[in-house]
Design a protein around this motif. Structure first.
Motif, PDB file in Angstrom:
ATOM      1  N   VAL A 708     -27.318  41.226 -39.189  1.00 29.49           N
ATOM      2  CA  VAL A 708     -27.370  42.743 -39.239  1.00 29.49           C
ATOM      3  C   VAL A 708     -27.793  43.394 -37.840  1.00 29.49           C
ATOM      4  O   VAL A 708     -28.460  42.651 -36.757  1.00 29.49           O
ATOM      5  CB  VAL A 708     -28.172  43.189 -40.373  1.00 29.49           C
ATOM      6  CG1 VAL A 708     -27.749  42.593 -41.730  1.00 29.49           C
ATOM      7  CG2 VAL A 708     -29.671  42.846 -40.086  1.00 29.49           C
ATOM      8  N   GLU A 709     -27.522  44.497 -37.577  1.00 29.41           N
ATOM      9  CA  GLU A 709     -27.850  45.359 -36.634  1.00 29.41           C
ATOM     10  C   GLU A 709     -29.062  46.485 -37.201  1.00 29.41           C
ATOM     11  O   GLU A 709     -28.748  47.018 -37.900  1.00 29.41           O
ATOM     12  CB  GLU A 709     -26.681  46.284 -36.103  1.00 29.41           C
ATOM     13  CG  GLU A 709     -27.435  47.136 -34.808  1.00 29.41           C
ATOM     14  CD  GLU A 709     -26.217  48.112 -34.316  1.00 29.41           C
ATOM     15  OE1 GLU A 709     -25.336  47.579 -33.326  1.00 29.41           O
ATOM     16  OE2 GLU A 709     -25.992  48.976 -34.941  1.00 29.41           O
ATOM     17  N   LEU A 710     -30.299  46.003 -36.574  1.00 32.59           N
ATOM     18  CA  LEU A 710     -31.330  47.075 -37.023  1.00 32.59           C
ATOM     19  C   LEU A 710     -31.644  48.018 -35.832  1.00 32.59           C
ATOM     20  O   LEU A 710     -31.992  47.737 -34.735  1.00 32.59           O
ATOM     21  CB  LEU A 710     -32.689  45.933 -37.102  1.00 32.59           C
ATOM     22  CG  LEU A 710     -33.705  46.887 -37.516  1.00 32.59           C
ATOM     23  CD1 LEU A 710     -33.641  47.296 -39.029  1.00 32.59           C
ATOM     24  CD2 LEU A 710     -35.045  45.561 -37.564  1.00 32.59           C
ATOM     25  N   PRO A 711     -31.091  49.179 -36.232  1.00 33.18           N
ATOM     26  CA  PRO A 711     -31.208  50.452 -35.100  1.00 33.18           C
ATOM     27  C   PRO A 711     -32.901  50.659 -34.825  1.00 33.18           C
ATOM     28  O   PRO A 711     -33.647  50.359 -35.562  1.00 33.18           O
ATOM     29  CB  PRO A 711     -30.616  51.410 -35.717  1.00 33.18           C
ATOM     30  CG  PRO A 711     -30.758  51.369 -37.177  1.00 33.18           C
ATOM     31  CD  PRO A 711     -30.471  49.736 -37.317  1.00 33.18           C
ATOM     32  N   ASN A 712     -32.953  51.258 -33.796  1.00 30.37           N
ATOM     33  CA  ASN A 712     -34.410  51.670 -33.235  1.00 30.37           C
ATOM     34  C   ASN A 712     -35.015  52.772 -34.387  1.00 30.37           C
ATOM     35  O   ASN A 712     -36.145  52.596 -34.385  1.00 30.37           O
ATOM     36  CB  ASN A 712     -34.236  52.283 -31.872  1.00 30.37           C
ATOM     37  CG  ASN A 712     -33.687  53.753 -31.791  1.00 30.37           C
ATOM     38  OD1 ASN A 712     -32.567  53.722 -32.375  1.00 30.37           O
ATOM     39  ND2 ASN A 712     -34.297  54.672 -31.359  1.00 30.37           N
TER      40      ASN A 712
END
Length: 842
Positions: A708-712
């Motif tokens: 998964v992509e964990l955004p800032n």
């Protein structure tokens, strides 16, 4: 003559000296009374929060029946209006009780007077110091003969840590007086000795966002006795260990953490909500539970004994423990803006001025009658000489009509304006209430205002105008509940009060999902826009109330649900907006000097939350009757009242609103949980209540098979002690040679990852020097214990095999410093995006 003059001067001087003598001198004259105080958190306090004052009184003389007056005194010696509690002291008796008062930032001394109708019998005072909003306040409750845990060793980059060491008797009975604390530790203490009211206060404090730590070791049984119901690990027995390197690893400072002798560790049963943060050989050592908005941690060992007590990096352990709990929403601090609270209290529909057309008609009729009509009539009857009689008659008549009209507009009943925010968390029927109360009376007079037993009460006065209008003090009596006695209110003015407490509520049924996008190798565009995160869920109104203007708000967006009648059920879905989704700072004042431009896209850096709760009814102008063109002035005035009330409590310290991974449902109702009684006149109420329900949240991904992509947006950040300045942020950052800024990023609790495979560093330079320098950023290598320079030739830098940069609870530390021969570097923003697999949720 000279002797007479001298005698008069001497007499006047003696009288002045007697009047001006401080109360403690009066107390010194009464050796039979001994009055001692323990104030706040060993002399520190949080401005505008309720401050506990533990008072002990011993009477060695005759019986005394009087009052204890507690007040704060500023540097000029000016005392605030007192908070009062009655007390009876038989001869040779001792009593101990808590008094509470809200101290503002000007308080230098807390003074308590023992007063009888005749005089001040005794007085005592203690100096106090305000803690800054970015400082941390802790209380350690212990009976340990070996001393107390030292939490002052915690070092952060935004503030200092202060600690109070308490016994069981020091723990206040009022949850609101614990609100200023960042953490409470129960260590080697008999928590079973806590009274019912103390246990309720402690539980309510945790529920509303407090962080409780309960230690184990050989005395686990007595320490856990009074708080078993909220522990994630219920101790049942003792085992022994010789080392616990996992605790050191949790702090990000690997060490053997061994002892030459075995040490005791408590073992027991994990609850369903427990999350093990550190364990050794299958024995959980650090266990956490989320409880409402707060957290309860159990340390199975006793930090007062080896090997932990001799560990040089124990401050880093406490820093990690208290900074991995997530962020706090912007409405959690109670009433913070007194000016707006008074505007909200004054906004009462029954006090609205007559329409301009009505005033114009009245004035026109008066001018016509006293002028041309009077003249024409007298001329027609040829009695112009009667003008000396008719003009005063007309003036008197209109004055009478004016007075009667004004009296009828004010009515014969007082109006009590009750406004409240009620915070409700999932899986609980307990809610925290912050309220503003405005009292408008039809006639000038003295009244008494009392409030329900579960609520505090304090006057909301502007510092400059307090006491100037009426010239009379406002005193609050603490007698079981709170009561403002002999309250003087003038006609045409509003007495404003703040209140807070807890109430039983019916929960709202619902759930929310945060769907993360799968990791992608595509280059991220620097253009702000949508993030691949979707927030969805369902809501069912199970509260037996009609919910008006219902909104779903989350970090990065909002969704309008409208009116929900009892039993109504609906769904929602909306994407996270990149313009409103920077990460949250753990230092509450960091954004004061670092004004992230993502919060300025809509020119709403400090009121995003208020705008989202108000929705389309937000008033963009200060003029209560201008700017929106509502046809219904009453409706617009009600919107003004709601908005000013929200603005008195909600202040976004950063554009994230401190919401973290939480999803909330906000709604207005026309019923109030705050019960108020006004004596001396009949009264009616105008009620506005805002409920803020937190929904249970799960995190999912579009493709479970991919990372998964964990955004800032789902990271928190804070400067560390290694930074050369405290007022810095990774946004609009200016750094000069010799300066060093170090930030610690931590994913929010629901977003902790099992493993991190990639970090993407987004760096947006703001000047030519920053574009040419490629080695200003370093990441901390937790495996080697050293900094590693990251080359950043482009806007986006991909860091593959990123596990070496991942510390305790996914912490990442980033350092920015000037290494090239330049005068200044400037970066508009530095962001981190993580890729990997999520930790299993509990």
């Amino acid at each position: 003559m000279r002797r007479t003059t001298g005698a008069l001067i001497l007499f006047a001087a003696l009288i002045f000296a007697y009047i001006a003598s401080p109360p403690q001198e009066v107390a010194a004259q009464n050796a039979a009374i001994r009055l001692t105080l323990e104030v706040g958190y060993e002399g520190y306090y949080r401005a505008d929060s309720w401050l506990p004052v533990l008072v002990r009184v011993a009477n060695g003389g005759a019986d005394i029946s009087g009052e204890l007056h507690v007040m704060s005194v500023d540097v000029l010696g000016k005392a605030t209006d007192p908070f009062i509690a009655p007390i009876d002291l038989p001869t040779r008796s001792e009593k101990q009780l808590f008094l509470y008062l809200p101290a503002d930032y000007t308080a230098q001394t807390i003074r308590v007077n023992l007063v009888t109708p005749e005089r001040i019998v005794a007085s005592s005072e203690r100096d106090v110091k305000p803690a800054r909003p970015s400082d941390m306040l802790f209380a350690v409750v212990t009976d340990s003969p070996t001393g107390t845990i030292d939490l002052k060793a915690i070092r952060s980059g935004v503030g200092d840590a202060y600690q109070a060491t308490w016994r069981v008797e020091n723990l206040p009975r009022l949850a609101e007086s614990l609100r200023a604390l960042d953490g409470i530790v129960l260590n080697d203490v008999d928590s079973g000795a806590l009274g019912i009211d103390q246990r309720q206060a402690l539980t309510d404090w945790v529920l509303s966002g407090g962080h409780l730590v309960v230690t184990g070791g050989s005395n686990w049984r007595r320490t856990a006795a009074g708080v078993k119901d909220i522990l994630p690990l219920v101790p049942e027995r003792i085992t022994t260990l010789r080392s616990m390197p996992s605790v050191a690893s949790f702090a990000g400072r690997p060490a053997a953490l061994a002892s030459p002798n075995p040490f005791d560790v408590a073992e027991g049963t994990l609850t369903a909500e427990a999350l093990v943060l550190a364990e050794q050989g299958g024995v959980p050592l650090v266990v956490r539970r989320a409880y409402g908005a707060g957290f309860v941690d159990v340390l199975a060992f006793d930090p007062n004994f080896e090997p932990f007590s001799r560990w040089g990096d124990r401050g880093q352990f406490w820093f990690t423990l208290f900074t991995t709990a997530g962020s706090t929403p912007s409405w959690a601090g109670g009433v913070t803006n007194t000016t707006q609270s008074r505007v909200a209290a004054d906004t009462i529909s029954g006090l609205r001025l007559p329409d301009v057309a009505q005033l114009a008609i009245f004035l026109g009729l008066y001018i016509a009658l006293i002028g041309p009509v009077n003249y024409v009539v007298l001329r027609l009857i040829k009695r112009q000489s009667l003008a000396w009689f008719t003009i005063p008659l007309i003036v008197t008549g209109f004055t009478t009509v004016y007075i009667l009209t004004g009296a009828s507009l004010r009515g014969t009943q007082a109006i009590i304006n009750r406004m409240a925010i009620v915070q409700v968390w999932e899986n609980t029927t307990r809610g925290q209430v912050d309220a503003i109360i405005g009292v408008a009376v039809p006639r000038r007079g003295t009244y008494s205002l009392s409030i329900g037993d579960n609520y505090t009460l304090r006057p909301l006065n502007d510092t400059e105008s307090a006491g100037l209008i009426s010239g009379r003090a406002t005193t609050i009596y603490e007698v079981g509940g709170y009561e403002a006695r002999n309250l003087f209110v003038d006609a045409g003015t509003t007495a404003a009060f703040g209140s807070s407490g807890f109430t039983d509520v019916l929960p709202l049924e619902g759930e929310a999902r945060i769907m993360l996008s799968p990791g992608s190798s595509a280059v991220v565009s620097p253009t702000p826009g949508a993030i691949g995160v979707t927030i969805s869920g369902r809501v069912k109104n199970t509260t037996n109330q009609v919910l008006y203007y219902t909104q779903v708000i989350a970090h990065g967006g909002a969704y309008t649900l409208g009116t929900l009648n009892p039993g109504d059920e609906t769904t929602f879905s909306f994407p996270m907006n990149a313009d409103l989704s920077p990460p949250a700072s753990l230092g509450s004042n960091i954004w004061a000097s670092a004004y992230f431009r993502a919060g300025r896209y809509n020119n709403t850096p400090s009121n995003i939350t208020v705008r989202q709760i108000m929705g389309m009814r937000y008033l963009g102008y200060r003029d209560p009757f201008g700017g929106r063109g509502f046809e219904n002035a009453d409706e617009q005035q009600e919107d003004l009242r709601r908005q000013r009330f929200l603005e008195s409590i909600i202040t976004d310290s950063d554009p994230s609103g401190g919401r973290g991974t939480s999803v909330y449902v906000t709604a207005f109702t026309r019923e109030s949980p705050v019960q108020v009684a006004l004596s001396g006149v009949a009264s009616v109420t105008e009620d506005t209540t805002v409920y803020i329900y937190r929904l249970p949240v799960t995190v999912t991904t579009q493709d479970p098979a991919r990372a998964v992509e964990l955004p800032n947006a789902y990271l928190t950040w804070t400067p560390t002690e290694q930074s050369t300045r405290r007022d810095v942020a990774p946004y609009e950052m200016s750094i000069q040679p010799g300066e060093r800024y170090v930030f610690r990023y931590i994913p929010m609790p629901l977003m902790r990852m099992e493993n991190v495979t990639e970090i993407r560093l987004t760096l947006q330079p703001g000047n030519s020097a920053s574009r040419s320098v490629t080695d200003a950023v370093s990441l901390y290598n937790w495996q080697r214990g050293e900094w590693e320079v990251i080359q950043t030739p482009n806007f986006l830098t991909r860091i593959i095999d990123a596990g070496r940069f991942i510390g305790p609870e996914n912490a990442i530390e980033m350092k920015v410093e000037v290494t090239a021969n330049v005068n200044r570097l400037y970066y508009e923003r530095i962001d981190l995006t993580l890729y990997g697999t999520l930790r299993e949720q509990r």
